[in-house]
Design a protein around this motif. Structure first.
Motif, short mmCIF file in Angstrom:
data_model
loop_
_atom_site.label_atom_id
_atom_site.label_comp_id
_atom_site.label_asym_id
_atom_site.label_seq_id
_atom_site.Cartn_x
_atom_site.Cartn_y
_atom_site.Cartn_z
N SER A 77 0.79 -1.22 0.00
CA SER A 77 0.00 0.00 0.00
C SER A 77 0.82 1.26 0.00
O SER A 77 0.29 2.35 -0.04
N TRP A 129 -2.41 8.43 6.35
CA TRP A 129 -3.75 9.00 6.54
C TRP A 129 -4.83 7.91 6.48
O TRP A 129 -5.72 7.86 7.35
N ASN A 130 -4.77 7.07 5.46
CA ASN A 130 -5.77 6.01 5.32
C ASN A 130 -5.78 5.07 6.53
O ASN A 130 -6.83 4.62 7.00
N THR A 131 -4.58 4.76 7.03
CA THR A 131 -4.47 3.81 8.15
C THR A 131 -5.08 4.37 9.41
O THR A 131 -5.85 3.67 10.09
N ARG A 168 -8.87 4.61 9.00
CA ARG A 168 -9.48 3.27 9.08
C ARG A 168 -9.48 2.76 10.52
O ARG A 168 -10.47 2.18 10.98
N PRO A 213 -7.64 12.77 -0.38
CA PRO A 213 -8.22 11.43 -0.24
C PRO A 213 -8.16 10.64 -1.53
O PRO A 213 -8.23 11.21 -2.63
N HIS A 214 -8.05 9.34 -1.38
CA HIS A 214 -7.95 8.40 -2.49
C HIS A 214 -9.18 7.50 -2.42
O HIS A 214 -9.92 7.50 -1.42
N THR A 261 -9.68 5.77 0.76
CA THR A 261 -9.95 6.57 1.96
C THR A 261 -11.43 6.56 2.29
O THR A 261 -11.83 6.45 3.46
N SER A 298 -13.63 3.89 4.68
CA SER A 298 -13.50 4.02 6.13
C SER A 298 -14.35 5.17 6.66
O SER A 298 -14.93 5.07 7.76
#
Length: 528
Positions: A7, A90-92, A95, A121-122, A125, A128
């Motif tokens: 990732s 950020w995503n982690t 989430r 954001p992707h 993202t 979550s």
């Protein structure tokens, strides 16, 4: 642990070289299974200055934020120390919070990412964030994010679409849920599972079953959703029947399936079926986690097999607080009040701290054993020692305890002075005590409060009628019944369930719909 290399934004060759240059990072994937392991590795990163490097700290952050043994609050501390967090970081953290007990923090972080971060954001993202809205029951705000997703052209991304359906389903926004579902008709088992779950949660259990039957193929989650839906809606026998169908189709159940079935058996009082499910858990080597163990204990307690409940509790490899709470309440409800209080003393000496649920069980034990002074001590300990604010449930237990002991005025004073608003249940408890002790005047006051809170509730009229009748005031008793009739308030008939040869039989007061009703009434008239 989720591998982090897939990732990260850097090319895989760079990541591999980076890991090979820092052997401690390779240990994350191979040897890290506990908080102790991750803290040792994290300490090394802090010493070497790598803790602020996004590439180095990302797998540490992932463990803290999403691993079962992780710590989301510590994950946030790690996140705040990263200079210029990358998309993975950020995503982690978003989430992690979306899966935690504080999902609102996932929303705050998402907004912070939008406003202050150079990283935008992707597609990974958004799921979550929708899950966080679902957890909080804020689909009306989540709909605004849904609009943003449409503007970005991401509405048909399967991960995003499925979490949007889940959000609307979990929050009861059925029309929005159906609209998103019908936008794309290709079969997606995750979307269908969310629909089955959402419809069942909103009480549309027959519609849920219809959709379940139409599924092209089902996974274990599909079966779990349908079985738990039946249990949630009180269709307990259908839950057990569906499990039998699941077995015929050779679908392997999960721990979630077994927990739903144990709950169904507990609510039905179906001991034989509960024992059979417990045996299935043992034979199939299901993981005996705290949730499964608690459900087994609860089933045995509610089916009256308190000895087996104690046996499961004492032999449990891991006993969470829910196991203790269920066992304490189960002992109290099965005439073992002293044992319940002794178990509470054991809990106090353990490394676990009692919570509000624990004290419901403790006060119930005091109630059933008539220990008024002891109940007062526990209520005081709850607030002063454990800093837990009593809820309406705790005050109801206390009022019931005082009422059983004939301390009716003290019970009424407690209701009037408690810091929470009284409900119909707590006044009904006092009204029942008035019937037992023949206090007509206080009964009238309690009944008035019940009617004021819910004019369509039959309880106040019926109990006050019984108080009058017990005091030989039959005309007043009849007036209460006539008042119910004039207001078209009907008393729900009582029912009971019994298990005979593994089959559950339900009997309703005055009912004759049971297939063997004629034989039952014949036997009863003969025994008279």
């Amino acid at each position: 642990m989720i591998p982090f290399s897939c990732s990260l934004a850097s090319p895989s060759t760079s990541i591999s070289k980076f890991i090979s240059d820092h052997p401690h990072l390779s240990m994350l994937e191979k040897d890290c299974t506990s908080m102790k392991d991750i803290r040792n590795i994290h300490a090394h990163l802090l010493k070497t200055g790598l803790a602020k490097h996004p590439l180095a700290v990302s797998p540490v952050l992932a463990f803290y934020a999403t691993a079962p043994a992780g710590d989301i609050n510590y994950a946030y501390l790690v996140f705040t120390q990263i200079h210029s967090p990358n998309l993975f970081s950020w995503n982690t953290i978003i989430r992690g919070f979306s899966q935690s007990s504080t999902p609102q923090l996932a929303l705050y972080l998402f907004i912070e990412m939008l406003i202050f971060s150079s990283v935008q954001p992707h597609r990974l993202t958004y799921p979550s964030v929708f899950k966080a809205y679902a957890q909080l029951g804020l689909a009306h705000y989540g709909a605004q994010l849904h609009g943003r997703v449409i503007k970005l052209g991401l509405q048909f991304d399967s991960f995003i679409r499925n979490t949007i359906i889940y959000m609307y389903a979990n929050c009861g926004f059925l029309s929005e849920m159906w609209k998103v579902f019908y936008e794309r008709m290709d079969f997606d088992v995750v979307a269908w599972n969310s629909m089955v779950m959402g419809l069942a949660k909103c009480g549309q259990i027959d519609e849920s079953r219809k959709l379940f039957d139409e599924m092209l193929h089902r996974n274990t989650v599909s079966w779990n959703s349908m079985i738990s839906g039946y249990v949630r809606n009180g269709r307990l026998r259908e839950a057990l029947d569906l499990f039998c169908q699941m077995q015929r189709e050779r679908i392997k159940p999960s721990e979630f399936t077994m927990v739903s079935l144990l709950n169904a058996s507990a609510r039905l009082g179906a001991l034989k079926q509960g024992e059979w499910i417990h045996e299935c858990i043992r034979k199939n080597d299901f993981k005996q986690n705290v949730i499964v163990t608690t459900s087994i204990i609860d089933m045995y307690c509610k089916c009256g097999s308190i000895g087996k409940a104690i046996q499961v509790f004492e032999m449990a490899p891991v006993r969470g607080l829910s196991c203790w709470n269920t066992m304490i309440l189960g002992l109290a409800m099965n005439g073992c009040e002293n044992e319940a209080l002794q178990l509470f003393s054991r809990l106090e000496c353990s490394n676990l701290r009692p919570d509000d649920v624990t004290f419901v069980g403790v006060l119930t034990a005091c109630n059933y054993s008539g220990l008024v002074d002891k109940a007062k001590e526990y209520l005081s300990s709850m607030t002063n020692t454990y800093k837990i604010n009593p809820s309406i449930k705790h005050y109801s237990c206390m009022v019931d305890t005082l009422g059983r002991a004939g301390l009716l005025e003290e019970a009424e004073e407690l209701i009037r002075n408690m810091p929470v608003n009284p409900d119909a249940i707590i006044w009904s408890s006092l009204l029942s005590a008035c019937r037992k002790h023949g206090n007509v005047e206080l009964a009238k006051r309690a009944a008035k409060h019940i009617v004021d809170l819910d004019g369509n509730e039959s309880c106040g009229y019926v109990l006050l009628s019984n108080v009058y009748a017990a005091s030989y005031q039959f005309e007043e008793a009849m007036d209460q019944r006539l008042s119910m009739k004039d207001k078209q308030i009907e008393k729900e008939p009582g029912c009971s369930l019994i298990e005979v040869n593994g089959k559950i039989h339900e009997f309703v007061a005055g009912g004759r719909l049971h297939p063997q009703a004629q034989e039952v009434y014949s036997l009863l008239s003969g025994s008279g």
